[in-house]
Design a protein around this motif. Structure first.
Motif, PDB file in Angstrom:
ATOM      1  N   ARG A 189       0.837  -1.199   0.000  1.00  0.00           N
ATOM      2  CA  ARG A 189       0.000   0.000   0.000  1.00  0.00           C
ATOM      3  C   ARG A 189       0.869   1.245   0.000  1.00  0.00           C
ATOM      4  O   ARG A 189       1.978   1.231   0.499  1.00  0.00           O
ATOM      5  N   GLY A 190       0.313   2.333  -0.540  1.00  0.00           N
ATOM      6  CA  GLY A 190       1.126   3.512  -0.799  1.00  0.00           C
ATOM      7  C   GLY A 190       1.164   4.529   0.316  1.00  0.00           C
ATOM      8  O   GLY A 190       2.126   4.623   1.068  1.00  0.00           O
ATOM      9  N   GLN A 191       0.114   5.312   0.453  1.00  0.00           N
ATOM     10  CA  GLN A 191       0.089   6.387   1.428  1.00  0.00           C
ATOM     11  C   GLN A 191       0.013   5.816   2.830  1.00  0.00           C
ATOM     12  O   GLN A 191      -0.585   4.770   3.054  1.00  0.00           O
ATOM     13  N   ASN A 192       0.555   6.588   3.775  1.00  0.00           N
ATOM     14  CA  ASN A 192       0.365   6.242   5.172  1.00  0.00           C
ATOM     15  C   ASN A 192      -1.132   6.119   5.454  1.00  0.00           C
ATOM     16  O   ASN A 192      -1.903   7.000   5.122  1.00  0.00           O
ATOM     17  N   GLY A 444       6.082   7.747 -12.466  1.00  0.00           N
ATOM     18  CA  GLY A 444       6.162   7.154 -11.133  1.00  0.00           C
ATOM     19  C   GLY A 444       6.975   8.013 -10.198  1.00  0.00           C
ATOM     20  O   GLY A 444       6.956   9.248 -10.304  1.00  0.00           O
ATOM     21  N   ARG A 445       7.724   7.334  -9.323  1.00  0.00           N
ATOM     22  CA  ARG A 445       8.314   8.009  -8.173  1.00  0.00           C
ATOM     23  C   ARG A 445       9.828   7.875  -8.103  1.00  0.00           C
ATOM     24  O   ARG A 445      10.397   6.970  -8.712  1.00  0.00           O
ATOM     25  N   VAL A 446      10.435   8.726  -7.299  1.00  0.00           N
ATOM     26  CA  VAL A 446      11.837   8.541  -6.933  1.00  0.00           C
ATOM     27  C   VAL A 446      11.940   8.496  -5.410  1.00  0.00           C
ATOM     28  O   VAL A 446      11.043   8.973  -4.708  1.00  0.00           O
ATOM     29  N   TYR A 450       8.092  12.756  -2.500  1.00  0.00           N
ATOM     30  CA  TYR A 450       6.800  12.142  -2.229  1.00  0.00           C
ATOM     31  C   TYR A 450       5.721  12.875  -3.034  1.00  0.00           C
ATOM     32  O   TYR A 450       5.445  14.054  -2.796  1.00  0.00           O
ATOM     33  N   HIS A 451       5.156  12.145  -3.978  1.00  0.00           N
ATOM     34  CA  HIS A 451       4.031  12.658  -4.778  1.00  0.00           C
ATOM     35  C   HIS A 451       4.246  14.081  -5.262  1.00  0.00           C
ATOM     36  O   HIS A 451       5.216  14.388  -5.906  1.00  0.00           O
ATOM     37  N   THR A 452       3.288  14.967  -4.914  1.00  0.00           N
ATOM     38  CA  THR A 452       3.324  16.313  -5.474  1.00  0.00           C
ATOM     39  C   THR A 452       4.328  17.202  -4.747  1.00  0.00           C
ATOM     40  O   THR A 452       4.394  18.405  -4.999  1.00  0.00           O
TER      41      THR A 452
HETATM   42 MO   LIG Z   1      -0.719   5.636  -4.005  1.00  0.00          MO
END
Ligand SMILES: [Mo]
Ligand SMILES: Nc1nc2c(c(=O)[nH]1)N[C@H]1C(S)=C(S)[C@@H](COP(=O)(O)OP(=O)(O)OC[C@H]3O[C@@H](n4cnc5c(=O)[nH]c(N)nc54)[C@H](O)[C@@H]3O)O[C@H]1N2
Ligand SMILES: Nc1nc2c(c(=O)[nH]1)N[C@H]1C(S)=C(S)[C@@H](COP(=O)(O)OP(=O)(O)OC[C@H]3O[C@@H](n4cnc5c(=O)[nH]c(N)nc54)[C@H](O)[C@@H]3O)O[C@H]1N2
Length: 551
Positions: A189-192, A444-446, A450-452
């Protein structure tokens, strides 16, 4: 009931993070684990050290590839074909767990028929993964005593996202890997607390505990607990709201803890919709790009400033305690909701009265009151309490006060009886490269952002480590465009354009480029496609067509 969603694969990890150490095969598919779930990534690397085989399926050469025994570099958007071919080989070569299938699965015949044509040669043409590698991976996975599947957004953020997850569930079932230590089907799962939010019914078609809102028994139960009339009509998914605003069906919106002006695929469409609203309320800990266009901004407290519980990716409910008071006028989310509902009720509801806390400024009912109610709403958490959580964290289902919780799901069987083998076909992506937009874009991500970036870009250390937007591009594509490393380029799709630096690397194959979505100055969601998966309405953030030009 409990865990049904998990059987379907959209829910939580069936197994535990530490259980990764008990695996002897891991299939990591569409998860850049060392960057996006570094702690889980460490467990995977420790398992490799213990002799566990690591199979990576990712279009990019992610860090885990260095430790992998097998790396399948599929074309983005082709996972359904790849996974079906793995299942095909397993059945073709008689490597399935026949006893497990007979005892614990159903719909085997239709499933078998659906994948009959999915030969590794067929899959090679679609995925670009060599047929003999597919065969080797199928054998390695099926022969594992405990083979765990770990997947994230590389699998789900597609118009075929739900089918991809069903296909992975099939693979786990035919190899007997559900209900076993060190194995399972594990969406990271992604977000806290995204797990806790889903558990609590933050989806428009369910009550807390995944109880369907159109189920008469569930409806009656919640009408009684909440002492009010409730509708059985499912609401809209977040990704459907933009269109509904444009169609004049929604006039007001209250956004809590999201920055969709940057994070929604095809975000200029999303922004246009938000600007059309009569009233936009944004509740956030920072003044985000979305808050900037809001009519009302409600300043929220951060995780360290509030009380409650979080459920983590392995379904473990744990207490969090406020460490510092919120700054200025900021209030914890629950208190803000309480204050607004108090006004809506004209202070008539006695349950919402009472002293506010002088230091933390909380307004009742408090998190512990809400938790007591949760235990009445969902049997899977009925055995939990703040008293118990004082000393331990508990994985649901935990139905009784003396129940130890359930770290590994489905050991005794499945909530729906038998596990359903789905007959899923492969349908490709909504938008593919063509003459005008010849490159495939994945996003995607690095590790360091975190996100935006509302939170991480305020941290000097993190910002220094990953300060600016870039596009990963294969040397052959760069040469064809006469580009040198770090040169600024324009990236354009049917929906928008951005300017950013090129990073020439063989992490991606020819024809594919990757852009992280953290940078507002080159927001990749101006380019991405908002085509939705028809079942769960997730947007196709992982595949669209673009062109790159020298500037
Ligand atoms: Mo997410
Ligand atoms: N540092 C950091 N960590 C985070 C986050 C963050 O923003 N920053 N966000 C958190 C959140 S909310 C989430 S949901 C998770 C997401 O975690 P991940 O899903 O691991 O992150 P992504 O970078 O979105 O994508 C993962 C991988 O999918 C691959 N991929 C792209 N297209 C395809 C495809 O078609 N098939 C397959 N199999 N793979 C593909 C990409 O190459 C990439 O390596 O991370 C969480 N952790
Ligand atoms: N192109 C592309 N787009 C994507 C993705 C992708 O891979 N590619 N991934 C998608 C995924 S998986 C995700 S999860 C989304 C993430 O998208 P968002 O959730 O919109 O992104 P964040 O930047 O994490 O925004 C969360 C906001 O919550 C605020 N916040 C933090 N703590 C609290 C709190 O306690 N209370 C309140 N009220 N606010 C708080 C933060 O300040 C931040 O502004 O992006 C999606 N968009």
């Amino acid at each position: 009931m409990t865990g049904l969603v998990t059987v379907l694969g959209s829910g939580a990890m069936t197994n535990t993070i530490n259980g990764i150490l008990d695996s002897d095969v891991m299939l990591v598919i569409g998860s850049n684990t060392t960057e996006t779930h570094p702690i889980i990534g460490l467990r995977m690397l420790a398992a490799v050290k213990n002799g566990s085989k690591l199979i990576v399926a990712d279009p990019r050469r992610i860090k885990l590839c260095d430790s992998a025994t097998h790396w399948m570099q599929q074309r983005p958007g082709t996972d359904g074909a790849l996974i079906n071919a793995l299942c095909h080989v397993i059945l073709r070569d008689g490597l399935e767990d026949k006893e497990y299938i007979a005892e614990r699965a159903e719909n085997f015949d239709l499933f078998k028929e659906a994948i009959a044509e999915c030969t590794p040669e067929w899959a090679e043409k679609i995925t670009n993964v060599p047929a003999n590698l597919i065969e080797d991976v199928a054998h390695t996975f099926a022969k594992g005593k405990a083979a765990g599947i770990y997947y994230t957004m590389g699998i789900t953020q597609h118009t075929s996202g739900t089918n991809n997850v069903y296909a992975l569930a099939n693979l786990a079932i035919i190899t007997g890997n559900l209900g076993k230590d060190g194995a399972g089907l594990n969406p990271l799962r992604g977000q806290n607390n995204v797990q806790g939010a889903s558990d609590m019914g933050c989806q428009p078609h369910v009550f807390p505990g995944y109880q369907k809102c159109d189920d008469a028994t569930a409806k009656a139960k919640f009408a009684e607990i909440w002492d009010c009339k409730i509708t059985d009509k499912a609401g809209l998914m977040a990704t459907e709201v933009g269109d509904a605003i444009m169609e004049g069906k929604i006039a007001g919106l209250w956004i809590m803890g999201e920055n969709p002006v940057l994070s929604d695929p095809n975000s200029s469409h999303a922004k246009k919709a938000f600007e059309k609203l009569d009233c936009l309320v944004v509740q956030d800990i920072f003044l985000t790009e979305t808050a900037e266009i809001a009519d009302v901004v409600l300043p929220a407290a951060s995780f360290a400033e509030k009380d409650g519980t979080f459920a983590n990716t392995e379904r473990k409910v744990q207490r969090v305690r406020r460490a510092v008071p919120p700054p200025g006028d900021a209030r914890d989310d629950l208190s803000i909701i309480n204050m607004v509902s108090n006004r809506m009720l004209g202070n008539r509801n006695e349950g919402y009265q009472g002293a506010t806390d002088p230091v933390f400024h909380t307004v009742p009912p408090f998190a512990s009151d809400v938790f007591d109610e949760i235990t009445k709403c969902w049997v899977a958490m009925a055995g939990m309490s703040y008293d118990r959580l004082e000393n331990e964290s508990l994985a649901w289902p935990c139905p009784e006060n003396d129940h130890p919780g359930t770290p590994v799901l489905h050991k005794e069987g499945f909530p729906r009886g038998k596990a359903w083998l789905s007959a899923v076909t492969w349908n490709g992506s909504a938008e593919n490269p063509d003459d005008e937009y010849p490159l495939m874009l994945t996003t995607g991500r690095v590790l360091y952002q975190y996100h935006t970036g509302t939170m991480t870009r305020r941290s000097e250390v993190l910002e220094k480590s990953a300060p600016s937007a870039y596009v990963e591009m294969n040397p052959a594509d760069a040469e064809a465009l006469n580009l040198i490393d770090k040169e600024m380029v324009r990236a354009t799709s049917r929906r928008g354009k951005i300017e950013l630096a090129v990073r020439i690397t063989d992490r991606v194959n020819k024809g594919l480029v990757f852009i992280p979505f953290h940078y507002k100055e080159a927001s990749v969601n101006l380019l991405t496609n908002d085509a939705l998966d028809p079942h769960c309405k997730i947007p196709e953030a992982k595949v669209c067509a673009i062109k790159i030009e020298k500037i």
